[in-house]
Enzyme design. Structure first.
Site, short mmCIF file in Angstrom:
data_model
loop_
_atom_site.label_atom_id
_atom_site.label_comp_id
_atom_site.label_asym_id
_atom_site.label_seq_id
_atom_site.Cartn_x
_atom_site.Cartn_y
_atom_site.Cartn_z
N GLU A 1 0.84 -1.20 0.00
CA GLU A 1 0.00 0.00 0.00
C GLU A 1 0.88 1.25 0.00
OE1 GLU A 1 -0.99 2.93 2.97
OE2 GLU A 1 -1.85 1.10 3.85
N GLU B 1 10.16 1.35 2.42
CA GLU B 1 8.83 1.33 3.03
C GLU B 1 8.64 0.14 3.97
OE1 GLU B 1 6.78 3.84 2.80
OE2 GLU B 1 8.19 4.85 1.46
ZN LIG Z 1 0.99 2.62 6.91
#
Ligand SMILES: [Zn+2]
Length: 1005
Positions: free
Chosen positions: A61, A134
């Site tokens: 995401e 990330e």
């Molecule tokens: Zn997050």
């Protein structure tokens, strides 16, 4: 036509026409909602059930928003944050889906946002470096050579696991579905995240991010035919594939289960809750019935199960996640937190006994009626606050759609609601039957408890260190060098700016697309029964929104902290005529709710505070007489002398305040810093901040030792507030309807003024009377009051002095709590250092947030986030970080912001983008009630339309010189700057000596 229309239906519940389509070539599902709402919304959602707790869906995401084919910049998401008028922009990972939603009121901007999001989801440029940034990667300490884990999601989830509420809710939910994707943590367990490798991550994307697995949604007043053409162009390159993504159904439990875990904590407090798996999706009446039942059981002070739990004194506040309807099967959870570990078992027996009693003896019909009305009011009002209505509708639709049920049916709740009301009216014990079927006779139940363990943090750190040491030991020198090289490469990539060509690919509005003038909120000032009336002529679907604002000017200084409790004391302790359960039922039956809040803000271009206690109520037009009657009885007749009830409220508030420490550590640190600098924030700190928490803890003890004193304080606080001269009546509704209500409103206001004056006189008499019998006590009280008054004077003087730079608050305040991550802040009183406030600084602030702070604090620092705030009223600039692995490093970053700005040579397009983004923030979309309230706050602070225009002009005219001016102002304020951080004691012990020597440490937990 490349889409097949499956169904078209008007949905009066949301004033819309709904069309459901299937894209022929790919099978992509498309729900098109057509209506007049200018706050247009879009979302593309994918089913993404994980197969491990390694956070793969969550990291993905984050990663797809890191550059795509058409938009090859490092972070298109950040570019959009910088330069769009969006009213919502984010991405969300759920246990079984990932959702990419945007919203905007500007059509051109809306199309731009949708295009960037479609490209991000379907054609992201994910590399191993994206995954490492990330997700997770190793970092090598340059001095010791020791390894550590880094990564944005890794730290975000460490933050989530530091919060016992979050941890407990998550365990409760997962416990019900152990053999399915719902048994895992889709966000990622920090101990499992480092098991995820890039190949698995990449494969997950290929499997699930395909149109055939997508649910696309549009909502609002844009052209519906354009939606189809646009989507067809995007979907054309794809053909249909089979994606097995429907989450599995857990086999029903034959018997209830129970499990116990530990969390990091030193006090003997347990969390325990009972959880049930409920109805599968597709049965709307039962789903809606269960959600009303959940409201009946626990949502209000009159709720029988809440009352039984709180009255038992076994815990401090309710625990459990409540009603969950965004999974394939619904679930419900209720329990207590702050329970003595040896009493945990009593909570389960109590809940089951109370549910049996209700099923047998029946639920009080007044409570049922109140909940039915409250839920219906909320369903019809759809007051989603700042969250776009269109996206709330999308999430509701997805609750059925994601499981291959009909999304339009999900939005058409009217028939099911009528059926339930009919059953209830016919005297069928509808809700009692639900209790029996879904709770008492349902063995698919779990009991989940978490117990404190002071060693938990140390053990976790030791385990992480052992894992890292083992990883290091298992590495060859070459591998170790590779890791160092990879970390360097990632760092270089992060440092390298996007090329101007790449940046130019991001669609943007131009300055000429922006309205030159601020939107006007209709507002008329008048008088009603000798009080000020502000009226806002806005369409509200026949609902009256009424605010009564009482100035806090006359409040004794030592009573200030009581304002945080006064709303609940008035509304939840009963009145002379009604006990608190009946009062709560009456409010539920006849209104859309009554609440209270405090407005504490610095007045425009002045140093003093606008401080008000505001009681807020809403009701349908025909119910307004009842609203006035209830407000009057609460404000004049509230009975404050129920010691046990008040203690419950104080304990709940204390538990909530403690629960908010870690999730909103940055808010608390920011408020604390500001409290040293402005009068308004100093009040706010005592009502909403860390000071309030200490006050609540003291008060909980004082209720037992000195109830008479507490009661006297409470009465004095109420008398000073409700009896204060200068009440403002703020009303929002359509004019024609409001005119009809005015006589009744006038009568109500007059009665309120009269009643409070009488009460004031009575209070004064009572105080006189109290003096007569003895000498010592009243004198002591008088002396205390005098001291308090002096304190008030002194604290105001101190605040004033601080602004002149005469008084130095602690240079660094540290707040210790069991947290795996830090929340760091630094405040610069720029106005005190001579900088004139300017709207242009907001543009520089916006730019700083989305460039320097984003890169240094989040991307490179590994924190979940970092940002700044600038208050034009007070001229104070504040930097904050949240869920941050760093502390002293982050303080350095904040200190270096001025150097960054001074050296910055901002390209023209970038400046334009920052201006657009700033205007987007200033023009945030508001529903009618929020417009009315915002206008009230403008009035309180003396912020006129002309002031707003002047600020807007400064924003629109922002130039590179303003960025330099901000740099200069920050530097000038540097000697006056103060810092604060919330984190763990162990972490503070590792701080450099120079820093810790001048720090003040306060232990919160
Ligand atoms: Zn997050």
């Amino acid at each position: 036509m490349s889409f097949t229309l499956i169904e078209e239906r008007s949905v009066p519940e949301i004033d819309s026409l709904a069309r459901l389509y299937r894209h022929d070539a790919t099978g992509a599902r498309f729900l098109s909602i057509i209506n007049k709402d200018e706050n247009k919304a879009f979302g593309i959602s994918l089913r993404t059930p994980p197969s491990r707790s390694d956070g793969v869906a969550h990291i993905l995401e984050h990663s797809v928003l890191c550059g795509s084919e058409k938009y090859p910049v490092k972070e298109p998401f950040v570019e959009l944050m910088k330069g769009s008028l969006n009213t919502f922009l984010n991405a969300l990972t759920y246990p079984d889906k990932t959702v990419y939603p945007v919203a905007s009121t500007n059509t051109k901007d809306f199309y731009n946002l949708v295009d960037v999001y479609m490209d991000a989801v379907l054609r992201p440029r994910i590399t191993e470096d994206t995954f490492r940034q990330e997700g997770w990667h190793y970092e090598v300490d340059p001095e010791t050579g020791a390894l550590s884990y880094k990564g944005v999601v890794f730290n975000e989830m460490k933050g989530a696991y530091s919060d016992p509420d979050d941890l407990h809710d998550d365990l409760c939910r997962r416990s019900l579905f152990p053999d399915t994707a719902y048994g895992l943590d889709s966000g990622g367990d920090p101990t499992v995240i480092p098991r995820l490798d890039y190949a698995t991550f990449k494969a997950f994307h290929e499997k699930y991010y395909h149109p055939s697995n997508s649910f696309i949604y549009y909502y609002g007043d844009d052209e519906p035919e354009k939606r189809l053409a646009f989507l067809d162009a995007w979907l054309a390159p794809y053909s249909r594939i089979e994606v097995a993504s429907l989450p599995g159904l857990q086999a029903p439990f034959a018997a209830p289960i129970s499990l116990t875990r530990t969390y990091e904590g030193t006090e003997p407090k347990a969390w325990t809750a009972l959880n049930w798996a409920l109805v599968e999706h597709g049965d709307q009446k039962t789903s809606l019935g269960l959600s009303i039942l959940a409201h009946i059981l626990t949502a209000t002070p009159a709720s029988p199960l809440r009352k039984a739990l709180i009255d038992s004194g076994l815990g401090e506040d309710l625990a459990g996640f409540g009603l969950e309807d965004s999974l394939r099967r619904g679930a419900w959870s209720v329990g207590l937190k702050g329970v003595r570990p040896e009493e945990v078992a009593k909570v389960e027996s109590l809940i089951l006994a109370e549910l049996s009693r209700l099923a047998e003896k029946g639920i009080d019909p007044d409570t049922v009626e109140a909940s039915l009305n409250t839920v219906e009011f909320a369903l019809r009002e759809k007051n989603t606050g700042r969250f776009p209505r269109g996206l709330a509708v999308m999430l509701e639709a997805l609750n059925e759609w994601l499981y291959d049920e009909n999304p339009i049916e999900a939005l058409s709740f009217g028939a099911s609601l009528e059926a339930i009301k009919k059953d209830v009216a016919a005297g069928e014990r509808y809700f009692e039957a639900l209790i029996r079927a879904w709770f008492l006779d349902n063995p698919h139940r779990s009991t989940v408890t978490i117990l404190p363990d002071p060693e938990e943090g140390k053990r976790r750190q030791a385990a992480e260190k052992a894992e890292l040491d083992a990883a290091r030991a298992g590495m060859s020198e070459a591998e170790f060098e590779d890791i160092k090289a990879a970390a360097r490469r990632l760092h270089d990539l992060q440092e390298a700016p996007d090329s101007p060509e790449a940046l130019a690919s991001i669609p943007s509005l131009s300055l000429s697309d922006l309205p030159k003038e601020p939107a006007r909120i209709p507002s008329e000032k008048g008088e009603i029964a000798s009080s000020t009336l502000l009226f806002h002529d806005l369409p509200t679907s026949s609902i009256l929104y009424l605010d009564l604002a009482f100035p806090l000017d006359g409040l004794r200084d030592d009573l200030v902290p009581y304002i945080g409790l006064l709303g609940r004391a008035l509304l939840e302790m009963g009145t002379d005529a009604l006990d608190y359960v009946t009062m709560s039922q009456e409010i539920g039956k006849h209104t859309g709710g009554i609440g209270a809040t405090a407005v504490l803000t610095t007045k425009w271009r002045r140093k003093d505070a606008a401080a008000f206690f505001v009681v807020r109520g809403k009701a349908l037009r025909e119910k307004t007489p009842k609203l006035f009657e209830l407000l009057e009885s609460v404000l004049l007749g509230a009975k404050l002398d129920n010691k046990e009830r008040f203690k419950q409220i104080v304990l709940e508030e204390k538990a909530q305040s403690e629960a908010s420490l870690i999730p909103s550590g940055h808010r608390l640190v920011g408020l604390r810093l500001l409290s040293h600098l402005t009068a308004a924030d100093s009040l706010s700190e005592r009502i909403n901040g860390i000071d309030q928490l200490f006050f609540l803890r003291r008060l909980a003890g004082r209720i037992d030792s000195d109830w008479e004193g507490v009661l006297a304080d409470l009465r004095a606080a109420k008398g000073a507030v409700v009896g204060a001269a200068g009440m403002i009546v703020n009303a929002t509704m359509e004019r024609e309807e409001f005119e009809g209500l005015k006589p009744a409103l006038e009568g109500f206001v007059a009665a309120l003024r009269q009643g409070s004056a009488a009460e004031k006189a009575q209070n004064a008499e009572a105080a006189e009377g109290a003096k007569a019998p003895g000498e010592a006590a009243p004198n002591a009280a008088a002396a205390q009051n005098a001291a308090a008054a002096q304190n008030a004077a002194r604290s105001m003087a101190l605040v004033g002095a601080a602004r002149g730079g005469l008084l130095v608050p602690p240079a660094l305040e540290l707040f210790a709590a069991p947290s795996q991550v830090n929340f760091v802040g630094k405040a610069y009183p720029m106005a005190a250092a001579g900088a004139a406030p300017s709207g242009a600084f907001l543009v520089a602030k916006k730019y700083l947030d989305t460039t320097f702070l984003w890169e240094k604090v989040r991307v490179q620092g590994g924190a979940y986030g970092g940002f700044s705030m600038y208050d034009l009223n007070s001229g104070i600039f504040v930097f904050l970080s949240y869920r941050d692995p760093n502390l002293e490093k982050t303080l350095d970053i904040f200190a270096n912001a001025s150097t960054y700005l001074a050296a910055l040579d901002i390209p023209k397009e970038e400046l334009t983008r920052a201006i657009i983004g700033t205007i987007g923030g200033v023009d945030s979309y508001l529903l009618p009630d929020a417009k009315g309230f915002t206008s009230l706050v403008h009035y309180m602070t003396g912020y006129t339309y002309e002031d707003r225009q002047a600020m807007r002009d400064q924003i629109l005219a922002a130039s590179p010189e303003d960025f330099k001016a901000l740099a200069t102002s920050l530097s000038a304020a540097q000697p006056l700057s103060i810092a604060g951080a919330l984190g763990s004691k162990q972490r503070f012990e590792s701080l450099p000596k120079a820093l810790i020597e001048n720090a003040k440490i306060l232990t919160l937990m």
